[in-house]
Design a protein around this motif. Structure first.
Motif, PDB file in Angstrom:
ATOM      1  N   ILE A  55       0.812  -1.221   0.000  1.00  0.00           N
ATOM      2  CA  ILE A  55       0.000   0.000   0.000  1.00  0.00           C
ATOM      3  C   ILE A  55       0.841   1.265   0.000  1.00  0.00           C
ATOM      4  O   ILE A  55       0.417   2.313  -0.500  1.00  0.00           O
ATOM      5  CB  ILE A  55      -0.976  -0.015   1.197  1.00  0.00           C
ATOM      6  CG1 ILE A  55      -2.132   0.944   0.939  1.00  0.00           C
ATOM      7  CG2 ILE A  55      -0.257   0.319   2.506  1.00  0.00           C
ATOM      8  CD1 ILE A  55      -3.287   0.774   1.890  1.00  0.00           C
ATOM      9  N   TRP A  56       2.058   1.195   0.508  1.00  0.00           N
ATOM     10  CA  TRP A  56       2.872   2.407   0.620  1.00  0.00           C
ATOM     11  C   TRP A  56       3.480   2.840  -0.706  1.00  0.00           C
ATOM     12  O   TRP A  56       3.908   3.989  -0.866  1.00  0.00           O
ATOM     13  CB  TRP A  56       3.974   2.208   1.667  1.00  0.00           C
ATOM     14  CG  TRP A  56       4.886   1.046   1.397  1.00  0.00           C
ATOM     15  CD1 TRP A  56       4.674  -0.254   1.747  1.00  0.00           C
ATOM     16  CD2 TRP A  56       6.142   1.081   0.726  1.00  0.00           C
ATOM     17  NE1 TRP A  56       5.712  -1.040   1.326  1.00  0.00           N
ATOM     18  CE2 TRP A  56       6.638  -0.243   0.706  1.00  0.00           C
ATOM     19  CE3 TRP A  56       6.911   2.099   0.144  1.00  0.00           C
ATOM     20  CZ2 TRP A  56       7.855  -0.572   0.118  1.00  0.00           C
ATOM     21  CZ3 TRP A  56       8.132   1.763  -0.436  1.00  0.00           C
ATOM     22  CH2 TRP A  56       8.578   0.444  -0.440  1.00  0.00           C
ATOM     23  N   TRP A  57       3.549   1.958  -1.706  1.00  0.00           N
ATOM     24  CA  TRP A  57       4.093   2.353  -3.000  1.00  0.00           C
ATOM     25  C   TRP A  57       3.092   2.202  -4.153  1.00  0.00           C
ATOM     26  O   TRP A  57       3.370   2.631  -5.267  1.00  0.00           O
ATOM     27  CB  TRP A  57       5.353   1.554  -3.336  1.00  0.00           C
ATOM     28  CG  TRP A  57       5.198   0.059  -3.290  1.00  0.00           C
ATOM     29  CD1 TRP A  57       5.373  -0.756  -2.215  1.00  0.00           C
ATOM     30  CD2 TRP A  57       4.844  -0.814  -4.371  1.00  0.00           C
ATOM     31  NE1 TRP A  57       5.148  -2.071  -2.543  1.00  0.00           N
ATOM     32  CE2 TRP A  57       4.831  -2.143  -3.865  1.00  0.00           C
ATOM     33  CE3 TRP A  57       4.550  -0.611  -5.715  1.00  0.00           C
ATOM     34  CZ2 TRP A  57       4.519  -3.249  -4.656  1.00  0.00           C
ATOM     35  CZ3 TRP A  57       4.242  -1.710  -6.513  1.00  0.00           C
ATOM     36  CH2 TRP A  57       4.233  -3.013  -5.975  1.00  0.00           C
ATOM     37  N   SER A  58       1.930   1.622  -3.892  1.00  0.00           N
ATOM     38  CA  SER A  58       0.958   1.413  -4.971  1.00  0.00           C
ATOM     39  C   SER A  58       0.378   2.723  -5.490  1.00  0.00           C
ATOM     40  O   SER A  58       0.020   2.830  -6.671  1.00  0.00           O
ATOM     41  CB  SER A  58      -0.170   0.490  -4.498  1.00  0.00           C
ATOM     42  OG  SER A  58      -0.833   1.027  -3.373  1.00  0.00           O
ATOM     43  N   GLY A  59       0.275   3.746  -4.639  1.00  0.00           N
ATOM     44  CA  GLY A  59      -0.214   5.046  -5.096  1.00  0.00           C
ATOM     45  C   GLY A  59       0.733   5.691  -6.092  1.00  0.00           C
ATOM     46  O   GLY A  59       0.311   6.266  -7.097  1.00  0.00           O
ATOM     47  N   TYR A  60       2.026   5.584  -5.814  1.00  0.00           N
ATOM     48  CA  TYR A  60       3.020   6.098  -6.766  1.00  0.00           C
ATOM     49  C   TYR A  60       2.919   5.354  -8.090  1.00  0.00           C
ATOM     50  O   TYR A  60       3.015   5.946  -9.167  1.00  0.00           O
ATOM     51  CB  TYR A  60       4.424   5.950  -6.176  1.00  0.00           C
ATOM     52  CG  TYR A  60       5.533   6.290  -7.151  1.00  0.00           C
ATOM     53  CD1 TYR A  60       5.861   7.622  -7.406  1.00  0.00           C
ATOM     54  CD2 TYR A  60       6.230   5.289  -7.812  1.00  0.00           C
ATOM     55  CE1 TYR A  60       6.863   7.945  -8.310  1.00  0.00           C
ATOM     56  CE2 TYR A  60       7.236   5.601  -8.719  1.00  0.00           C
ATOM     57  CZ  TYR A  60       7.550   6.925  -8.962  1.00  0.00           C
ATOM     58  OH  TYR A  60       8.537   7.233  -9.858  1.00  0.00           O
TER      59      TYR A  60
ATOM     60  N   GLY B 142      -2.917  -7.726  -2.851  1.00  0.00           N
ATOM     61  CA  GLY B 142      -3.765  -7.125  -3.873  1.00  0.00           C
ATOM     62  C   GLY B 142      -4.616  -5.996  -3.337  1.00  0.00           C
ATOM     63  O   GLY B 142      -4.814  -4.969  -4.006  1.00  0.00           O
ATOM     64  N   GLU B 143      -5.119  -6.155  -2.117  1.00  0.00           N
ATOM     65  CA  GLU B 143      -5.986  -5.123  -1.553  1.00  0.00           C
ATOM     66  C   GLU B 143      -5.227  -3.824  -1.316  1.00  0.00           C
ATOM     67  O   GLU B 143      -5.820  -2.742  -1.313  1.00  0.00           O
ATOM     68  CB  GLU B 143      -6.615  -5.616  -0.257  1.00  0.00           C
ATOM     69  CG  GLU B 143      -7.818  -4.817   0.138  1.00  0.00           C
ATOM     70  CD  GLU B 143      -8.564  -5.430   1.302  1.00  0.00           C
ATOM     71  OE1 GLU B 143      -9.752  -5.106   1.464  1.00  0.00           O
ATOM     72  OE2 GLU B 143      -7.970  -6.222   2.052  1.00  0.00           O
ATOM     73  N   GLY B 144      -3.902  -3.929  -1.145  1.00  0.00           N
ATOM     74  CA  GLY B 144      -3.100  -2.726  -0.980  1.00  0.00           C
ATOM     75  C   GLY B 144      -3.084  -1.825  -2.207  1.00  0.00           C
ATOM     76  O   GLY B 144      -2.747  -0.643  -2.106  1.00  0.00           O
ATOM     77  N   PHE B 145      -3.462  -2.355  -3.371  1.00  0.00           N
ATOM     78  CA  PHE B 145      -3.524  -1.544  -4.586  1.00  0.00           C
ATOM     79  C   PHE B 145      -4.849  -0.802  -4.727  1.00  0.00           C
ATOM     80  O   PHE B 145      -4.930   0.168  -5.482  1.00  0.00           O
ATOM     81  CB  PHE B 145      -3.353  -2.437  -5.825  1.00  0.00           C
ATOM     82  CG  PHE B 145      -1.974  -3.007  -5.994  1.00  0.00           C
ATOM     83  CD1 PHE B 145      -0.904  -2.192  -6.303  1.00  0.00           C
ATOM     84  CD2 PHE B 145      -1.744  -4.360  -5.845  1.00  0.00           C
ATOM     85  CE1 PHE B 145       0.367  -2.704  -6.469  1.00  0.00           C
ATOM     86  CE2 PHE B 145      -0.477  -4.895  -6.005  1.00  0.00           C
ATOM     87  CZ  PHE B 145       0.584  -4.068  -6.317  1.00  0.00           C
ATOM     88  N   VAL B 146      -5.892  -1.244  -4.031  1.00  0.00           N
ATOM     89  CA  VAL B 146      -7.247  -0.805  -4.359  1.00  0.00           C
ATOM     90  C   VAL B 146      -7.491   0.670  -4.065  1.00  0.00           C
ATOM     91  O   VAL B 146      -7.798   1.465  -4.974  1.00  0.00           O
ATOM     92  CB  VAL B 146      -8.284  -1.695  -3.638  1.00  0.00           C
ATOM     93  CG1 VAL B 146      -9.695  -1.147  -3.841  1.00  0.00           C
ATOM     94  CG2 VAL B 146      -8.206  -3.132  -4.158  1.00  0.00           C
ATOM     95  N   PHE B 147      -7.377   1.090  -2.812  1.00  0.00           N
ATOM     96  CA  PHE B 147      -7.744   2.458  -2.468  1.00  0.00           C
ATOM     97  C   PHE B 147      -6.818   3.505  -3.081  1.00  0.00           C
ATOM     98  O   PHE B 147      -7.286   4.535  -3.584  1.00  0.00           O
ATOM     99  CB  PHE B 147      -7.824   2.623  -0.949  1.00  0.00           C
ATOM    100  CG  PHE B 147      -9.214   2.916  -0.475  1.00  0.00           C
ATOM    101  CD1 PHE B 147      -9.772   4.169  -0.667  1.00  0.00           C
ATOM    102  CD2 PHE B 147      -9.978   1.958   0.158  1.00  0.00           C
ATOM    103  CE1 PHE B 147     -11.063   4.455  -0.242  1.00  0.00           C
ATOM    104  CE2 PHE B 147     -11.273   2.221   0.586  1.00  0.00           C
ATOM    105  CZ  PHE B 147     -11.811   3.483   0.386  1.00  0.00           C
ATOM    106  N   PRO B 148      -5.483   3.314  -3.076  1.00  0.00           N
ATOM    107  CA  PRO B 148      -4.633   4.309  -3.732  1.00  0.00           C
ATOM    108  C   PRO B 148      -4.956   4.461  -5.220  1.00  0.00           C
ATOM    109  O   PRO B 148      -4.949   5.574  -5.754  1.00  0.00           O
ATOM    110  CB  PRO B 148      -3.224   3.756  -3.518  1.00  0.00           C
ATOM    111  CG  PRO B 148      -3.324   2.969  -2.252  1.00  0.00           C
ATOM    112  CD  PRO B 148      -4.684   2.326  -2.313  1.00  0.00           C
TER     113      PRO B 148
ATOM    114  N   GLY C  83      -2.301   9.969  -5.434  1.00  0.00           N
ATOM    115  CA  GLY C  83      -2.046   8.543  -5.209  1.00  0.00           C
ATOM    116  C   GLY C  83      -0.984   8.306  -4.161  1.00  0.00           C
ATOM    117  O   GLY C  83      -1.114   7.444  -3.294  1.00  0.00           O
ATOM    118  N   THR C  84       0.087   9.093  -4.224  1.00  0.00           N
ATOM    119  CA  THR C  84       1.167   8.952  -3.255  1.00  0.00           C
ATOM    120  C   THR C  84       0.688   9.285  -1.853  1.00  0.00           C
ATOM    121  O   THR C  84       0.980   8.567  -0.889  1.00  0.00           O
ATOM    122  CB  THR C  84       2.345   9.873  -3.647  1.00  0.00           C
ATOM    123  OG1 THR C  84       2.799   9.523  -4.956  1.00  0.00           O
ATOM    124  CG2 THR C  84       3.490   9.735  -2.662  1.00  0.00           C
TER     125      THR C  84
END
Length: 568
Positions: A117-122, A168-174, A431-432
């Motif tokens: 989740i910490w890098w998926s927004g980037y 996979g869920e770490g990608f969803v909200f960002p 996203g970040t």
């Protein structure tokens, strides 16, 4: 002499709730995607009550010697039931998982999401959120479909699978937030945020009701059908997402030119410095130093922690609490569990429309709105948890239902609070920023099952009282911090530096002069009407001369080719 300024073309308007509104379709697709990913995670919380042998782990002798007072209460609770078998009907699973193991399973997805989740927004901001979100949901689909086989094979197998689901869920909200920054104008963000985050509540309402029903049937073995059904729904969503979604409005095959122009006009003030046609949301380097020193950013982190701590507690453990403390049979358990999510679903969309309306009419500033709604959300939810902890037992079920319903009403105000702030304080880095914020939220998600696992060893009312009091305290602290430090204004460090010629005496960031952007002379073709924007001879403060552009040299561009900077 005043700097050269050219008035923008008249603003078009495409209503949110219109059949041709592609923004609304994107919001609904995001909502359904969140519904799929959330339901595939939280349905385990409902399923375990019929998967696990509830009598395999007995209470020690100190809980067997009940006081006279508790015995009388227990007998009153048993009166509506003709026998203990009536109450236990449906809670007759075969898996031998201890309460500690169940808590570990329900928190496993959150541990997995900590890794992504910490890098998926980037990743979403750089390469586009469409495929990032698709990857996250597909991961959840695969794990959901494999869950029945893995659960009956080994506890460790299902634990590892839940960790992978968390990746996979770490990608969803960002990814959703990065999509929101591209598609939804600032004046509509509270409304759209309320719509697409409603996927959480739809999962809580429909997912729990369907899961509780399937638990008591023999269809496909009972509880395994829960995971097969929601895995199938996730597959259907991926097909729709591939067809109808796009990273940017101008890349969408179903949007009108009018709506593209409207979105670009309305998002021009974000100054995201996005290159036309690029999937990147911004070409500006991420200002890590300023983010680390931003007090509104830290206020959002604390609010996000409290939001996720409370949400994951109810999503994962409310069915267990209702069984252990309220002593409700399985048929009613699902109805009581879905109640707070139903009130959230209704109230959050009312809040979103109300918040945007108050801001548009100048009744509240952006910052005042997020502070008020966040305060209402945290304090109201905290009071409801106090009621559950201090005044509820199996003889006061109506009070428990009322507290749960009001919790949903208060809790949903946070979408117009901290979540709207996250989309507003630094649009170029949405996203970040969301990734970092969701990292804090993931700690909240993991912390609440951890608290339950440590405290709730025997399912007693006293244990649940401690759990609710801790949750109330978390909400009260978040409310106090947010009132002082919260904000929804674009931070100065989030604005791109102004570009000047190399020989200009004015440097980026100077406070002495502020020059208006110098748009290129263009003519925009719209509904067969040419809107002419013509340069004129002017001289700015530093003596540069701008030559007039003859009308014959004007060039026409399609609306989809116009960048947001043309309307700054």
């Amino acid at each position: 002499m005043s700097p050269l300024s050219v008035p923008p073309p008249p603003k078009t308007k495409v209503p949110i709730f219109a059949l041709k509104s592609t923004r609304l379709r994107i919001a609904l697709l995001l909502m359904l995607g969140l519904f799929c990913s959330t339901s595939m995670r939280v349905n385990l919380g409902m399923a375990v009550v019929c998967m696990v042998n509830q009598t395999a782990f007995e209470r020690p002798s100190e809980f067997s010697n009940l006081s006279n007072e508790y015995t009388e209460i227990h007998q009153k609770c048993m009166k509506p039931h003709t026998s203990m078998e009536s109450l236990a009907e449906g809670y007759d699973g075969t898996l031998l998982w201890s309460p500690k193991q169940i808590a570990l399973l329900l928190s496993a997805t959150f541990y997995g999401s900590l890794l992504t989740i910490w890098w998926s927004g980037y990743l979403a901001d750089t390469f586009g959120p469409k495929m990032v979100l698709l990857t996250g949901v597909l991961d959840c689909v695969v794990v959901a479909l494999l869950t029945p086989m893995l659960a009956t094979t080994s506890f460790y197998a299902i634990f590892i699978a839940r960790l992978i689901m968390g990746l996979g869920e770490g990608f969803v909200f960002p990814a959703m937030s990065s999509m929101a920054a591209r598609w939804f104008p600032p004046s509509e963000r509270s409304t759209f945020a309320a719509i697409y985050t409603s996927g959480n509540q739809v999962a809580g309402v429909l997912g729990i009701l369907i899961s509780s029903y399937l638990c008591g049937t023999d269809f496909l073995g009972g509880w395994p059908s829960i995971f097969y059904l929601f895995g199938f729904l996730g597959c259907c969503w991926t097909v729709a997402w591939l067809i109808f979604a796009s990273d940017l409005p101008e890349r969408n095959s179903f949007i009108t030119e009018e709506e593209i122009l409207y979105i670009k006009q309305q998002t021009a003030g974000q100054n995201t410095n996005q290159k036309a046609g690029s999937r990147k949301l911004s070409t500006i380097p991420i200002p890590w130093k300023f983010i680390a020193a931003s007090t509104p950013f830290y206020a959002n982190l604390i609010a996000q922690f409290s939001f996720n701590f409370s949400a994951s507690l109810l999503q994962s453990f409310l069915p267990t609490y209702i069984k252990q403390v309220l002593k409700v049979e399985l048929g009613k358990n699902g109805i009581y569990t879905m109640l707070p999510f139903l009130t959230q679903l209704i109230s959050k969309n009312i809040y979103g429309i109300l918040s945007d309306s108050l801001k548009r009419h100048g009744v509240l500033s952006n910052t005042a709105a997020v502070k008020i709604f966040q305060f209402v959300g945290n304090v109201g939810a905290g009071l409801c948890f106090l009621v559950l902890g201090l005044f509820v037992d199996c003889t006061t079920i109506p009070l428990a239902i009322t507290a749960l319903a009001f919790y949903g009403i208060f809790f949903s105000a946070g979408i117009c609070g901290f979540y709207t702030s996250q989309l507003s304080i630094a649009p170029a880095f949405t996203g970040t920023m969301i990734s970092i914020s969701m990292l804090s939220g993931t700690f909240g998600n993991a912390a609440s099952p951890g608290v339950v696992g440590i405290i709730n060893k025997y399912g007693s009312e006293k244990e649940w009282t401690f759990i609710w009091l801790i949750t109330a305290g978390v909400n009260f602290v978040a409310a106090a911090v947010y009132v002082v430090f919260g904000s929804a204004d674009i931070q100065e460090w989030a604005l791109p530096p102004q570009e000047f010629p190399p020989d200009s005496p004015i440097k980026s960031g100077s406070k002495q002069f502020e020059l208006s952007p110098i748009p290129q002379p263009i003519a925009i073709a719209f509904d067969n009407v040419e809107i002419e924007i013509v340069g004129e001879e002017k001289e700015d403060e530093i003596g540069r001369e701008f030559k007039a552009v003859p009308p014959m040299r004007q060039r026409s561009r399609k609306i989809s080719d116009v960048s947001a900077q043309d309307f700054s």
